[in-house]
Design a protein around this motif. Structure first.
Motif, PDB file in Angstrom:
ATOM      1  N   ALA A 179       0.826  -1.223   0.000  1.00 33.69           N
ATOM      2  CA  ALA A 179       0.000   0.000   0.000  1.00 33.69           C
ATOM      3  C   ALA A 179       0.855   1.267   0.000  1.00 33.69           C
ATOM      4  O   ALA A 179       0.387   2.333  -0.399  1.00 33.69           O
ATOM      5  N   ALA A 180       2.105   1.145   0.454  1.00 31.28           N
ATOM      6  CA  ALA A 180       2.951   2.345   0.540  1.00 31.28           C
ATOM      7  C   ALA A 180       3.442   2.746  -0.845  1.00 31.28           C
ATOM      8  O   ALA A 180       4.032   1.932  -1.555  1.00 31.28           O
ATOM      9  N   ASP A 181       3.208   4.000  -1.224  1.00 29.57           N
ATOM     10  CA  ASP A 181       3.776   4.495  -2.482  1.00 29.57           C
ATOM     11  C   ASP A 181       5.232   4.891  -2.280  1.00 29.57           C
ATOM     12  O   ASP A 181       6.004   4.941  -3.229  1.00 29.57           O
ATOM     13  N   ALA A 182       5.576   5.226  -1.043  1.00 29.84           N
ATOM     14  CA  ALA A 182       6.975   5.591  -0.756  1.00 29.84           C
ATOM     15  C   ALA A 182       7.265   5.348   0.710  1.00 29.84           C
ATOM     16  O   ALA A 182       6.355   5.335   1.550  1.00 29.84           O
ATOM     17  N   MET A 183       8.549   5.148   0.990  1.00 32.53           N
ATOM     18  CA  MET A 183       9.041   5.081   2.373  1.00 32.53           C
ATOM     19  C   MET A 183       9.947   6.297   2.514  1.00 32.53           C
ATOM     20  O   MET A 183      10.855   6.492   1.685  1.00 32.53           O
ATOM     21  N   VAL A 184       9.685   7.099   3.547  1.00 34.52           N
ATOM     22  CA  VAL A 184      10.450   8.351   3.645  1.00 34.52           C
ATOM     23  C   VAL A 184      11.007   8.565   5.048  1.00 34.52           C
ATOM     24  O   VAL A 184      10.431   8.118   6.045  1.00 34.52           O
ATOM     25  N   GLU A 185      12.121   9.279   5.087  1.00 35.72           N
ATOM     26  CA  GLU A 185      12.651   9.772   6.358  1.00 35.72           C
ATOM     27  C   GLU A 185      11.685  10.826   6.870  1.00 35.72           C
ATOM     28  O   GLU A 185      11.148  11.629   6.090  1.00 35.72           O
ATOM     29  N   ALA A 186      11.496  10.878   8.188  1.00 33.18           N
ATOM     30  CA  ALA A 186      10.579  11.872   8.760  1.00 33.18           C
ATOM     31  C   ALA A 186      11.026  13.295   8.433  1.00 33.18           C
ATOM     32  O   ALA A 186      10.202  14.188   8.249  1.00 33.18           O
ATOM     33  N   THR A 187      12.335  13.516   8.342  1.00 26.26           N
ATOM     34  CA  THR A 187      12.801  14.880   8.022  1.00 26.26           C
ATOM     35  C   THR A 187      12.307  15.296   6.634  1.00 26.26           C
ATOM     36  O   THR A 187      11.893  16.436   6.416  1.00 26.26           O
ATOM     37  N   ASP A 188      12.312  14.341   5.685  1.00 27.12           N
ATOM     38  CA  ASP A 188      11.839  14.663   4.329  1.00 27.12           C
ATOM     39  C   ASP A 188      10.316  14.795   4.317  1.00 27.12           C
ATOM     40  O   ASP A 188       9.761  15.587   3.556  1.00 27.12           O
ATOM     41  N   TRP A 189       9.656  14.008   5.180  1.00 27.86           N
ATOM     42  CA  TRP A 189       8.191  14.072   5.214  1.00 27.86           C
ATOM     43  C   TRP A 189       7.715  15.417   5.750  1.00 27.86           C
ATOM     44  O   TRP A 189       6.800  16.025   5.201  1.00 27.86           O
ATOM     45  N   ILE A 190       8.390  15.924   6.784  1.00 25.84           N
ATOM     46  CA  ILE A 190       7.922  17.195   7.361  1.00 25.84           C
ATOM     47  C   ILE A 190       8.220  18.340   6.386  1.00 25.84           C
ATOM     48  O   ILE A 190       7.419  19.272   6.234  1.00 25.84           O
ATOM     49  N   VAL A 191       9.328  18.239   5.674  1.00 28.33           N
ATOM     50  CA  VAL A 191       9.618  19.252   4.637  1.00 28.33           C
ATOM     51  C   VAL A 191       8.541  19.172   3.550  1.00 28.33           C
ATOM     52  O   VAL A 191       8.069  20.189   3.034  1.00 28.33           O
ATOM     53  N   MET A 192       8.110  17.954   3.248  1.00 31.96           N
ATOM     54  CA  MET A 192       7.027  17.778   2.265  1.00 31.96           C
ATOM     55  C   MET A 192       5.723  18.421   2.761  1.00 31.96           C
ATOM     56  O   MET A 192       4.967  19.005   1.974  1.00 31.96           O
ATOM     57  N   GLN A 193       5.465  18.334   4.062  1.00 34.41           N
ATOM     58  CA  GLN A 193       4.259  18.986   4.600  1.00 34.41           C
ATOM     59  C   GLN A 193       4.344  20.502   4.429  1.00 34.41           C
ATOM     60  O   GLN A 193       3.351  21.178   4.221  1.00 34.41           O
ATOM     61  N   LEU A 194       5.574  21.025   4.528  1.00 35.10           N
ATOM     62  CA  LEU A 194       5.755  22.483   4.425  1.00 35.10           C
ATOM     63  C   LEU A 194       5.698  22.970   2.975  1.00 35.10           C
ATOM     64  O   LEU A 194       5.160  24.041   2.689  1.00 35.10           O
TER      65      LEU A 194
END
Ligand SMILES: Nc1ncnc2c1ncn2[C@@H]1O[C@H](COP(=O)(O)OP(=O)(O)O)[C@@H](O)[C@H]1O
Ligand SMILES: O=C(CO)[C@H](O)[C@H](O)COP(=O)(O)O
Length: 564
Positions: A179-194
């Motif tokens: 189901a996961a389209d990607a596995m990401v580091e949390a640092t990259d995920w929070i930058v993605m939220q921004l």
């Protein structure tokens, strides 16, 4: 209020997120805001309170990370009176490898009703050690195949890192993997939220995901040898542009700007890692100066000019810390956590009462009592492996050891022995770097404990026989992140064009270092020799009792789950 320019840094630690608003040019911290994570570290149950987690699990909730932004950034602006238009950049740093499975639009799988009771859909925190089997298999296969990348990681990939964690998801929850389209580091995920887009940082990619600036990720052949379904893991789960630290990941989106009170279009730096980001905050931009970031765990970071193979280091990554240098990392998986364990499990009520009466914290009380003891006086020696060994043995299955206890042993004796154990562990790391041709000429420390515990820093100076310089900031990682935010903005917008320039103007250490005391150095030299013997005996295979105990424990736990 003057109309200077400012940058915001957000440091995502193990227990909380800390944001600082920093003045460009001086590095002055104008305001600080801290938000404890609502769900903290989940190591027993999911938020539903019934879904039980296995041994060595450590999860977090991604919503907590967004709450940090929503609560701390408006607070910084309110308390400082700084106008959003004068905030020229934002930088983020995070613990690592703290990773999560997401949909292509960034939605974490654990937020979907289908997966909310599924442990594998949550964030795996850096200290989630339940992928040790996968890490062991990965290392065996890599060694058999003669994979060159192992040399960049001290000969072993850790269970704390991305590939073992992804593989554990595939092994134990293929439905989450699919189901996961990607596995990401949390640092990259929070930058993605921004910013609204996925940009991966070269720093965690290099240290935690086996990515190399010149050669990229390992070949599909290698991943196929791990598991046929992992052959295309890079294209399928690790896609996304990798940008070097110091670059701009993007700009703040309209939607997020509204939620956190900043202006849309504010530049956002590529995500960073809490340890690595701290180096410029302490003003270090050259080789030979090792920085210890001491908190829940300790990370040791160091610059070098050549790529050397250091046994059991976490890694060497070109441009990983400061562009233009080889960035080395090593670490200890529990330091503050080690003391916390003792405080919570070993300290009797009378000590807590005394701390309350004196109006001080329990750590301060134990430290005051431990400071009255001379080196060697406790008769104790400990191994600092309460959460495994990250460097130089890279083995999460090693456990703690205390030797020399008697009926006269007091809580402060053990507290001091645990501090000393972490200092010996650091000395082992320093000696391993030196023996591998990577100079360590000066020692620096920052992070919560370096600021709070003078006894501990003195013990480190004595055990290492080196002065210890302390970063001036109480929030070094957040300051470093703010500096990267200023670099993402660039000179034209009032920031900097390089992190070196930012470090010169905004990074600093306290005036006075902790200096070694010759009589303590002598005693600690003798104790360290004993520590090194225990280290080899229990850590390098001569006596595997720690692993045997863990195996028995895990068999009993599985039996219990079956009978529940
Ligand atoms: N005075 C103290 N001396 C030693 N350890 C401390 C002291 N106060 C808190 N700690 C430990 O510091 C750790 C938190 O470190 P900190 O740097 O604040 O956070 P983080 O690891 O989240 O970055 C906790 O594990 C706690 O046990
Ligand atoms: O491995 C790391 C960096 O490479 C982790 O981020 C770190 O060990 C956790 O940090 P802290 O103890 O400060 O919460």
């Amino acid at each position: 209020m003057d109309m200077g320019k400012y940058s915001i840094g957000v440091d995502y630690g193990t227990q909380s997120g800390r944001a600082v608003l920093v003045e460009i040019g001086t590095g002055r911290e104008i305001a600080t805001a801290v938000k404890e994570y609502t769900h903290g570290v989940m190591d027993e149950y999911l938020p539903d309170g019934v879904t039980r987690l296995g041994p060595d699990w450590a999860l977090q909730h991604p919503r907590d990370y967004v709450e940090v932004l929503e609560e701390t950034i408006p607070r910084l602006l309110r308390e400082s009176g700084v106008r959003p238009e004068d905030v020229i950049g934002i930088g983020i740093d995070f613990t690592s490898c703290t990773m999560l499975p997401i949909r292509a639009d960034g939605t974490p799988l654990c937020l979907e009703p289908r997966f909310e009771r599924h442990p594998h859909a949550y964030v795996k925190l850096w200290k989630h050690h339940a992928a040790q089997d996968e890490a062991n298999k990965l290392n065996d296969i890599a060694r058999e195949r003669g994979e060159a990348f192992l040399a960049h990681y001290g000969g072993k990939i850790s269970s704390e890192w991305m590939i073992p964690k992804i593989w554990q998801i595939l092994d134990e929850a293929p439905e989450v993997y699919d189901a996961a389209d990607a596995m990401v580091e949390a640092t990259d995920w929070i930058v993605m939220q921004l910013t609204g887009k996925l940009v991966r940082s070269s720093c965690p990619a290099g240290y935690k995901s086996i990515w190399h600036k010149r050669t990229g990720y390992p070949d599909p052949d290698f991943f196929r040898a791990l598991h046929p379904r992992l052959e295309h893991v890079v294209e399928e789960k690790l896609w996304g542009l990798i940008l070097p630290i110091g670059s701009r990941a993007g700009e703040l989106t309209e939607a997020m700007a509204r939620r956190i009170g900043l202006l849309p279009g504010t530049p956002v730096a590529v995500g960073n890692v809490d340890a690595h980001v701290s180096m410029p905050a302490v003003g270090i931009t050259e080789p030979g100066k090792m920085l210890m970031i001491i908190g829940t765990s300790t990370c040791h970071v160091l610059l070098g000019t050549e790529e050397r193979a250091v046994p059991g280091m976490c890694g060497v990554v070109e441009d990983g810390i400061i562009p233009g240098y080889m960035g080395y990392e090593a670490g200890q998986s529990c330091v503050g956590d080690h003391f916390e364990w003792w405080v919570e499990n070993g300290v009797p009520p009378a000590y807590w009462d005394e701390a309350r009466r004196e109006g001080i914290g329990i750590h301060d009380l134990l430290t005051q009592k431990a400071a009255k003891l001379r080196p060697g006086e406790t008769g104790l020696l400990a191994l600092d492996w309460w959460n495994g060994n990250r460097s130089t043995l890279v083995d999460a299955d090693l456990t703690g050891l205390l030797i020399g206890a008697t009926l006269a042993t007091k809580p402060e004796d053990i507290y001091r022995a645990l501090i000393e154990a972490t200092a010996y562990g650091t000395r082992m790391i320093v000696e391993t770097f030196r023996a591998s041709g990577v100079p360590v000429d000066e020692m620096y420390a920052c992070g919560g404990i370096a600021q709070k515990n003078a006894l501990m820093m003195q013990i480190y100076a004595d055990v290492l026989n080196m002065p210890i310089y302390i970063g001036a900031s109480t929030q070094a990682p957040a300051l470093g992140a703010a500096m990267f935010g200023a670099v993402a903005a660039g000179k034209a917008r009032g920031g900097y064009d390089s992190i070196e320039e930012a470090a010169r103007e905004m990074g600093s250490v306290r005036e006075k270092p902790y200096v070694p005391n010759p009589s303590a150095v002598k005693v600690y030299d003798e104790l360290y020799r004993e520590y090194a013997r225990l280290y080899d005996y229990f850590g390098r295979g001569e006596n595997n009792v720690m692993k045997v105990l863990k195996r028995i424990k895990s068999a009993v736990a599985q039996e219990e789950v079956k009978t529940c």
